[in-house]
Design an enzyme around this catalytic site. Structure first.
Site, PDB file in Angstrom:
ATOM      1  N   ARG A  59      26.108  44.675  34.724  1.00  0.00           N
ATOM      2  CA  ARG A  59      26.367  43.238  34.820  1.00  0.00           C
ATOM      3  C   ARG A  59      27.847  43.009  34.549  1.00  0.00           C
ATOM      4  NH1 ARG A  59      28.643  42.799  30.462  1.00  0.00           N
ATOM      5  NH2 ARG A  59      28.705  40.558  30.812  1.00  0.00           N
ATOM      6  N   GLY A  60      28.238  41.717  34.728  1.00  0.00           N
ATOM      7  CA  GLY A  60      29.660  41.389  34.623  1.00  0.00           C
ATOM      8  C   GLY A  60      30.244  41.425  36.032  1.00  0.00           C
ATOM      9  N   ALA A  61      30.991  40.364  36.375  1.00  0.00           N
ATOM     10  CA  ALA A  61      31.408  40.192  37.767  1.00  0.00           C
ATOM     11  C   ALA A  61      32.160  41.395  38.353  1.00  0.00           C
ATOM     12  CB  ALA A  61      32.234  38.917  37.886  1.00  0.00           C
ATOM     13  N   ARG A 111      22.627  39.130  43.312  1.00  0.00           N
ATOM     14  CA  ARG A 111      22.945  38.041  42.373  1.00  0.00           C
ATOM     15  C   ARG A 111      23.900  37.078  43.089  1.00  0.00           C
ATOM     16  NH1 ARG A 111      24.506  39.443  36.409  1.00  0.00           N
ATOM     17  NH2 ARG A 111      23.575  37.385  36.065  1.00  0.00           N
ATOM     18  N   GLN A 220      24.702  38.671  25.600  1.00  0.00           N
ATOM     19  CA  GLN A 220      25.815  39.556  25.991  1.00  0.00           C
ATOM     20  C   GLN A 220      26.873  39.643  24.895  1.00  0.00           C
ATOM     21  OE1 GLN A 220      24.376  37.338  27.986  1.00  0.00           O
ATOM     22  NE2 GLN A 220      24.297  38.025  30.098  1.00  0.00           N
ATOM     23  N   ASP A 261      32.942  34.267  36.693  1.00  0.00           N
ATOM     24  CA  ASP A 261      32.135  34.853  37.772  1.00  0.00           C
ATOM     25  C   ASP A 261      32.582  34.361  39.132  1.00  0.00           C
ATOM     26  OD1 ASP A 261      30.272  34.846  35.228  1.00  0.00           O
ATOM     27  OD2 ASP A 261      29.686  36.469  36.576  1.00  0.00           O
ATOM     28  N   ASN A 271      31.122  30.510  34.773  1.00  0.00           N
ATOM     29  CA  ASN A 271      30.989  31.650  33.863  1.00  0.00           C
ATOM     30  C   ASN A 271      29.654  31.502  33.135  1.00  0.00           C
ATOM     31  OD1 ASN A 271      32.157  34.083  32.707  1.00  0.00           O
ATOM     32  ND2 ASN A 271      32.336  32.944  30.790  1.00  0.00           N
ATOM     33  N   LYS A 272      29.352  32.441  32.297  1.00  0.00           N
ATOM     34  CA  LYS A 272      28.063  32.484  31.595  1.00  0.00           C
ATOM     35  C   LYS A 272      27.697  31.130  30.985  1.00  0.00           C
ATOM     36  CE  LYS A 272      25.739  35.102  31.402  1.00  0.00           C
ATOM     37  NZ  LYS A 272      24.564  35.138  32.327  1.00  0.00           N
TER      38      LYS A 272
HETATM   39  O1  MRU Z   1      24.943  37.572  33.635  1.00  0.00           O
HETATM   40  P1  MRU Z   1      26.135  38.420  33.346  1.00  0.00           P
HETATM   41  O2  MRU Z   1      26.038  39.180  32.079  1.00  0.00           O
HETATM   42  O3  MRU Z   1      26.507  39.296  34.532  1.00  0.00           O
HETATM   43  O4  MRU Z   1      27.309  37.362  33.181  1.00  0.00           O
HETATM   44  C1  MRU Z   1      28.612  37.849  32.987  1.00  0.00           C
HETATM   45  C2  MRU Z   1      29.598  36.804  32.694  1.00  0.00           C
HETATM   46  O5  MRU Z   1      29.340  35.626  32.758  1.00  0.00           O
HETATM   47  C3  MRU Z   1      30.994  37.281  32.413  1.00  0.00           C
HETATM   48  O6  MRU Z   1      31.631  36.435  31.522  1.00  0.00           O
HETATM   49  C4  MRU Z   1      31.767  37.316  33.730  1.00  0.00           C
HETATM   50  O7  MRU Z   1      31.095  38.060  34.682  1.00  0.00           O
HETATM   51  C5  MRU Z   1      33.132  37.856  33.560  1.00  0.00           C
HETATM   52  S1  MRU Z   1      33.087  39.575  33.288  1.00  0.00           S
HETATM   53  C6  MRU Z   1      34.648  40.197  33.247  1.00  0.00           C
END
Ligand code: MRU
Length: 358
Positions: A59-61, A111, A220, A261, A271-272
């Protein structure tokens, strides 16, 4: 920071490899198991990569951008080239492209919010189209895609290190940082975006402490950010999401740094879930709110944040034991309006939100 920074203790999050027998293999830290155990899983199957993205094992963009590209390369190397070869010479290329297009669509759809996923898949698909047009055989295309993913891995770390340096210059000495979600090394191939800024500042002794929001519902912050920060030797304090207001009100935060994201052309930031609330709190308390993200996260095709698709995830993430008559709403992301964003830090420099389009 009293102890030295130990980035060598952080794993590479995703990596495309070749087996002894030449097959492409995708290696990834299974983030569902953290902080309980650091485990690197390996697969030769693009479907398993998709599942890993859907279930947040990866996970994470930025990490899912590279993972998506790697999934296409794994398919091309391990299945696509041989499947296309079973067709006549003249049809090999077109059959390979037909299959690649439908598999790429499936991967990119795993996603919806982080634009990096579609960006990563599109990048390898574009390369495949180009080399096929030049008359390459599917096996040659597969080899090109493999090399492309390896380049993306290198570029990701380089971009994060550049983001880190640009962002660190914004921070005061002995900064106390609040972050939300995990935009760390685990969310990228290596080093991180928001936490990349922390690491770059910590390298010159500039970080007093990082406060990590738990980041309900998946945790997270609680599971991943505190794990990697403490492993790297950064003084870390975990707080519940609802404690951020009190932390700011008592003057304990010099800057908020988060990842993204997807950033719309006007500087609105997805973002999250929970990020928007933190941004409003930061504005109320005159704390700068920085967004750190590579340019691959900026979606210039979207004029503002209202057009960003927001993923809704399974209710069980919020309520593991269902209660009869209780509905659960579980949007995984929110959109912070550009007016709350002090600066956007990219590998190309630091921008005011409205400067992005320029
Ligand atoms: O659902 P996730 O854990 O993939 O969400 C991730 C986030 O929201 C991060 O803050 C975002 O992807 C930036 S990661 C460098």
């Amino acid at each position: 920071m009293s102890q030295p920074l130990r980035l060598d203790r952080l794993p590479r999050t995703v990596e495309l490899e070749r087996d002894g027998d030449g097959r492409a293999c995708f290696a990834y830290v299974d983030q569902r198991l953290l902080p309980g155990g650091l485990s690197v899983a390996r697969t030769h199957d693009w479907r398993v990569v998709v599942r890993a993205i859907e279930t947040l094992a990866v996970r994470g963009a930025p990490a899912i951008g590279v993972a998506g590209a790697a999934a296409v390369a794994v398919w091309a190397c391990n299945e696509g080239a041989s499947e296309a070869a079973s067709h006549g010479c003249a049809e090999q290329g077109s059959r390979f492209w037909e299959l690649l297009e439908s598999i790429a669509e499936r991967i990119a759809g795993a996603r919806p919010t982080a634009v990096n996923l579609a960006w990563g898949v599109e990048r390898v698909a574009t390369l495949a189209r180009e080399v096929l047009r030049e008359g390459a055989l599917p096996s040659e295309v597969a080899a090109s895609l493999f090399s492309q993913v390896k380049r993306m891995e290198v570029e990701d770390e380089a971009a994060n290190r550049a983001i880190g340096l640009h962002g660190a210059a914004l921070l005061p000495e002995g900064a106390r940082i609040l972050t939300h979600c995990n935009a760390g090394s685990l969310a990228t191939v290596f080093y991180g975006t928001a936490l990349g800024v922390v690491y770059a500042a910590a390298e010159r002794g500039g970080i007093e402490r990082v406060y990590a929001d738990e980041t309900r519902p998946v945790g997270q912050g609680a599971r991943l950010s505190v794990w990697e920060l403490s492993r790297a030797g950064v003084p870390t304090t975990l707080i519940c999401d609802g404690m951020a207001a009190r932390l700011m009100a008592t003057g304990q935060v010099d800057a908020v740094i988060v990842g993204a994201d997807r950033i719309a052309a006007n500087g609105d930031v997805a973002n999250k879930i929970g990020t928007y609330g933190v941004a409003v709190l930061a504005a109320e308390h005159n704390v700068p709110f920085y967004v750190a993200a590579p340019t691959s996260t900026i979606d210039f095709s979207i004029s503002d944040g209202s057009l960003i698709p927001i993923e809704e995830r399974d209710p069980s993430e919020v309520l593991p034991c269902p209660i009869e008559g209780v509905n659960v709403w579980n949007p995984a992301f929110d959109v912070t309006p550009a007016r709350y964003v002090s600066r956007i830090v990219t590998e190309r420099g630091v921008f005011l939100p409205h400067e992005l389009a320029e």
